[in-house]
Design a protein around this motif. Structure first.
Motif, mmCIF file in Angstrom:
data_model
loop_
_atom_site.group_PDB
_atom_site.id
_atom_site.type_symbol
_atom_site.label_atom_id
_atom_site.label_comp_id
_atom_site.label_asym_id
_atom_site.label_seq_id
_atom_site.Cartn_x
_atom_site.Cartn_y
_atom_site.Cartn_z
ATOM 1 N N CYS A 4 0.846 -1.185 0.000
ATOM 2 C CA CYS A 4 0.000 0.000 0.000
ATOM 3 C C CYS A 4 0.887 1.242 0.000
ATOM 4 O O CYS A 4 1.900 1.286 0.696
ATOM 5 C CB CYS A 4 -0.888 -0.009 1.242
ATOM 6 N N ALA A 29 -8.230 -2.414 5.113
ATOM 7 C CA ALA A 29 -8.409 -2.739 3.694
ATOM 8 C C ALA A 29 -7.356 -3.742 3.235
ATOM 9 O O ALA A 29 -7.658 -4.677 2.479
ATOM 10 C CB ALA A 29 -8.336 -1.466 2.847
ATOM 11 N N ARG A 63 -7.143 7.079 9.576
ATOM 12 C CA ARG A 63 -6.896 6.742 8.164
ATOM 13 C C ARG A 63 -5.934 5.571 8.036
ATOM 14 O O ARG A 63 -6.103 4.704 7.195
ATOM 15 C CB ARG A 63 -6.332 7.960 7.434
ATOM 16 N N ARG A 69 -7.885 2.475 8.709
ATOM 17 C CA ARG A 69 -8.720 2.100 7.555
ATOM 18 C C ARG A 69 -7.897 1.440 6.467
ATOM 19 O O ARG A 69 -8.313 0.440 5.867
ATOM 20 C CB ARG A 69 -9.443 3.323 7.000
ATOM 21 N N GLU A 70 -6.705 1.989 6.196
ATOM 22 C CA GLU A 70 -5.847 1.408 5.159
ATOM 23 C C GLU A 70 -5.374 0.012 5.551
ATOM 24 O O GLU A 70 -5.330 -0.891 4.721
ATOM 25 C CB GLU A 70 -4.641 2.309 4.892
ATOM 26 N N VAL A 110 0.151 5.385 0.263
ATOM 27 C CA VAL A 110 -0.798 6.482 0.394
ATOM 28 C C VAL A 110 -0.009 7.767 0.511
ATOM 29 O O VAL A 110 0.820 7.911 1.399
ATOM 30 C CB VAL A 110 -1.698 6.295 1.641
#
Length: 98
Positions: A72, A90, A83, A86-87, A74
């Motif tokens: 990931c 996911a 946040r 949440r990442e 971001v």
């Protein structure tokens, strides 16, 4: 200066003030960063200040160290804890928990 439409240099000469002292902003306190950089430099002497600074800046990537895969990435100016959660949730849905 605005009322008389005069630029900074002539106004500074008029009141005998160096323009550098008027325009210069105070530097932020970096004593904590300097101490941390000195600790790293003492341990890893071959690194320069640029590389040490990169080491101190928080990174936005989540990497799997076993497969060396970037899971990931971001990019944002400010990432909150919610946040990040949440990442990570996911990622757990996509790749599963191990």
């Amino acid at each position: 200066m605005r009322d008389f439409h005069i630029s900074q240099r002539p106004a500074g000469r008029l009141v005998r003030v160096d323009p550098k002292s008027v325009r210069r902003h105070p530097t932020p306190d970096t004593s904590k960063i300097r101490k941390e950089m000195q600790k790293i430099a003492a341990k890893r002497r071959r690194l320069g200040y640029r590389r040490i600074r990169v080491m101190l800046v928080p990174h936005l990537a989540v990497n799997d160290h076993c497969s060396r895969e970037n899971l990931c990435l971001v990019a944002d100016t400010l990432i909150s804890v919610a946040r990040v959660g949440r990442e990570l949730d996911a990622l757990a849905r996509v790749y599963g928990k191990r």
